[in-house]
Design a protein around this motif. Structure first.
Motif, PDB file in Angstrom:
ATOM      1  N   LYS A  51     -10.987   4.087  -3.944  1.00  0.00           N
ATOM      2  CA  LYS A  51      -9.879   5.019  -3.709  1.00  0.00           C
ATOM      3  C   LYS A  51      -8.998   5.231  -4.937  1.00  0.00           C
ATOM      4  CE  LYS A  51      -9.355   4.576   1.290  1.00  0.00           C
ATOM      5  NZ  LYS A  51      -8.390   4.319   2.371  1.00  0.00           N
ATOM      6  N   GLY A  52      -9.197   4.459  -5.992  1.00  0.00           N
ATOM      7  CA  GLY A  52      -8.418   4.657  -7.212  1.00  0.00           C
ATOM      8  C   GLY A  52      -7.644   3.422  -7.627  1.00  0.00           C
ATOM      9  N   ASP A  53      -6.656   3.646  -8.483  1.00  0.00           N
ATOM     10  CA  ASP A  53      -5.846   2.565  -9.051  1.00  0.00           C
ATOM     11  C   ASP A  53      -4.858   2.068  -7.993  1.00  0.00           C
ATOM     12  OD1 ASP A  53      -4.005   0.947 -10.424  1.00  0.00           O
ATOM     13  OD2 ASP A  53      -4.056   2.206 -12.219  1.00  0.00           O
ATOM     14  N   VAL A  54      -5.217   0.983  -7.348  1.00  0.00           N
ATOM     15  CA  VAL A  54      -4.441   0.454  -6.224  1.00  0.00           C
ATOM     16  C   VAL A  54      -3.012   0.139  -6.631  1.00  0.00           C
ATOM     17  CG1 VAL A  54      -4.255  -1.461  -4.573  1.00  0.00           C
ATOM     18  CG2 VAL A  54      -6.492  -0.428  -5.063  1.00  0.00           C
ATOM     19  N   LEU A  55      -2.833  -0.528  -7.753  1.00  0.00           N
ATOM     20  CA  LEU A  55      -1.481  -0.939  -8.145  1.00  0.00           C
ATOM     21  C   LEU A  55      -0.610   0.247  -8.533  1.00  0.00           C
ATOM     22  CD1 LEU A  55      -2.232  -4.248 -10.070  1.00  0.00           C
ATOM     23  CD2 LEU A  55      -1.738  -3.898  -7.631  1.00  0.00           C
ATOM     24  N   ALA A  56      -1.189   1.256  -9.165  1.00  0.00           N
ATOM     25  CA  ALA A  56      -0.404   2.451  -9.520  1.00  0.00           C
ATOM     26  C   ALA A  56       0.060   3.177  -8.265  1.00  0.00           C
ATOM     27  CB  ALA A  56      -1.232   3.385 -10.405  1.00  0.00           C
ATOM     28  N   VAL A  57      -0.834   3.325  -7.293  1.00  0.00           N
ATOM     29  CA  VAL A  57      -0.455   4.018  -6.057  1.00  0.00           C
ATOM     30  C   VAL A  57       0.561   3.186  -5.275  1.00  0.00           C
ATOM     31  CG1 VAL A  57      -1.313   4.956  -3.868  1.00  0.00           C
ATOM     32  CG2 VAL A  57      -2.638   5.273  -5.971  1.00  0.00           C
ATOM     33  N   ALA A  58       0.358   1.872  -5.201  1.00  0.00           N
ATOM     34  CA  ALA A  58       1.301   0.999  -4.487  1.00  0.00           C
ATOM     35  C   ALA A  58       2.669   1.011  -5.160  1.00  0.00           C
ATOM     36  CB  ALA A  58       0.747  -0.425  -4.416  1.00  0.00           C
ATOM     37  N   GLN A  59       2.697   1.111  -6.486  1.00  0.00           N
ATOM     38  CA  GLN A  59       3.967   1.168  -7.206  1.00  0.00           C
ATOM     39  C   GLN A  59       4.748   2.426  -6.809  1.00  0.00           C
ATOM     40  OE1 GLN A  59       4.018  -0.473 -10.884  1.00  0.00           O
ATOM     41  NE2 GLN A  59       6.151  -0.024 -11.183  1.00  0.00           N
ATOM     42  N   VAL A  60       4.069   3.560  -6.801  1.00  0.00           N
ATOM     43  CA  VAL A  60       4.722   4.812  -6.419  1.00  0.00           C
ATOM     44  C   VAL A  60       5.156   4.764  -4.950  1.00  0.00           C
ATOM     45  CG1 VAL A  60       4.393   7.301  -6.128  1.00  0.00           C
ATOM     46  CG2 VAL A  60       3.569   6.156  -8.200  1.00  0.00           C
ATOM     47  N   ALA A  61       4.312   4.205  -4.086  1.00  0.00           N
ATOM     48  CA  ALA A  61       4.662   4.085  -2.664  1.00  0.00           C
ATOM     49  C   ALA A  61       5.925   3.247  -2.485  1.00  0.00           C
ATOM     50  CB  ALA A  61       3.504   3.467  -1.880  1.00  0.00           C
ATOM     51  N   GLY A  62       6.035   2.140  -3.222  1.00  0.00           N
ATOM     52  CA  GLY A  62       7.216   1.293  -3.128  1.00  0.00           C
ATOM     53  C   GLY A  62       8.480   2.011  -3.573  1.00  0.00           C
ATOM     54  N   ILE A  63       8.379   2.755  -4.655  1.00  0.00           N
ATOM     55  CA  ILE A  63       9.535   3.502  -5.155  1.00  0.00           C
ATOM     56  C   ILE A  63       9.940   4.581  -4.151  1.00  0.00           C
ATOM     57  CG2 ILE A  63      10.308   5.112  -6.952  1.00  0.00           C
ATOM     58  CD1 ILE A  63       8.496   3.428  -8.910  1.00  0.00           C
ATOM     59  N   MET A  64       8.961   5.323  -3.645  1.00  0.00           N
ATOM     60  CA  MET A  64       9.261   6.367  -2.661  1.00  0.00           C
ATOM     61  C   MET A  64       9.888   5.776  -1.397  1.00  0.00           C
ATOM     62  SD  MET A  64       5.936   8.846  -3.014  1.00  0.00           S
ATOM     63  CE  MET A  64       6.432   9.825  -1.614  1.00  0.00           C
ATOM     64  N   ALA A  65       9.376   4.630  -0.959  1.00  0.00           N
ATOM     65  CA  ALA A  65       9.916   3.990   0.241  1.00  0.00           C
ATOM     66  C   ALA A  65      11.366   3.569   0.036  1.00  0.00           C
ATOM     67  CB  ALA A  65       9.056   2.793   0.636  1.00  0.00           C
ATOM     68  N   ALA A  66      11.674   2.989  -1.120  1.00  0.00           N
ATOM     69  CA  ALA A  66      13.060   2.597  -1.398  1.00  0.00           C
ATOM     70  C   ALA A  66      13.980   3.807  -1.337  1.00  0.00           C
ATOM     71  CB  ALA A  66      13.156   1.919  -2.765  1.00  0.00           C
TER      72      ALA A  66
END
Length: 159
Positions: A51-66
């Motif tokens: 599915k791609g770069d897991v940590l990059a997507v998780a980083q963006v998800a965390g920022i968006m969630a905050a």
């Protein structure tokens, strides 16, 4: 023990009135973990998850969630955040640790924003890797520290 502030005179939920509180610099740090098979962690680190770069997507998800915590948690105030930083580290075997630091200058703290950030990042890791492993576990999720506000600073004994 102080009385609960999220209830009105009728015992119903309310958003706390912060209009009289002072604006102060506030920082909160929260952490969570995702426990997985060693092969799953190795593939995340190698960037070989389909599915791609897991940590990059998780980083963006965390920022968006905050940034959107008040849309998820009913009694949270919408806040203008001045910074969100997500960090990942692993134990070299089977656990990915996620830490979020959230900052603002405002009338209320950012603990919920930091907790929401690490939760969303962990859920994103799970989502991106679930085809490889469905039995990953998330947690514990907890507040590490907070600074600012009338109640002062806090540091977890687990930090």
């Amino acid at each position: 023990m102080e009385p609960l502030t999220h209830f009105n005179e009728e015992g119903r939920a309310r958003m706390v009135d912060i209009s009289e509180k002072e604006i102060t610099k506030r920082i909160a740090v929260a952490a969570s973990s995702v426990k997985m098979n060693p092969d799953t962690l190795m593939r995340i680190k190698a960037g070989s998850v389909d599915k791609g770069d897991v940590l990059a997507v998780a980083q963006v998800a965390g920022i968006m969630a905050a940034k959107n915590t008040s849309q998820w948690i009913p009694m949270c105030h919408p806040l203008q955040l001045s910074g969100v930083n997500i960090h990942f580290e692993d134990n070299g075997h089977d656990t990915l640790k996620i830490t979020a630091e959230v900052k603002t200058s405002g009338k209320t703290g950012v603990e919920m924003e930091a907790l929401t950030a690490v939760s969303a990042a962990a859920l994103t890791v799970y989502d991106m890797c679930k085809a490889m492993q469905k039995d990953m576990s998330i947690g514990p999720t907890h507040l590490i520290s907070k600074e600012g506000g009338k109640n002062g600073d806090y540091r977890s004994s687990e930090a």
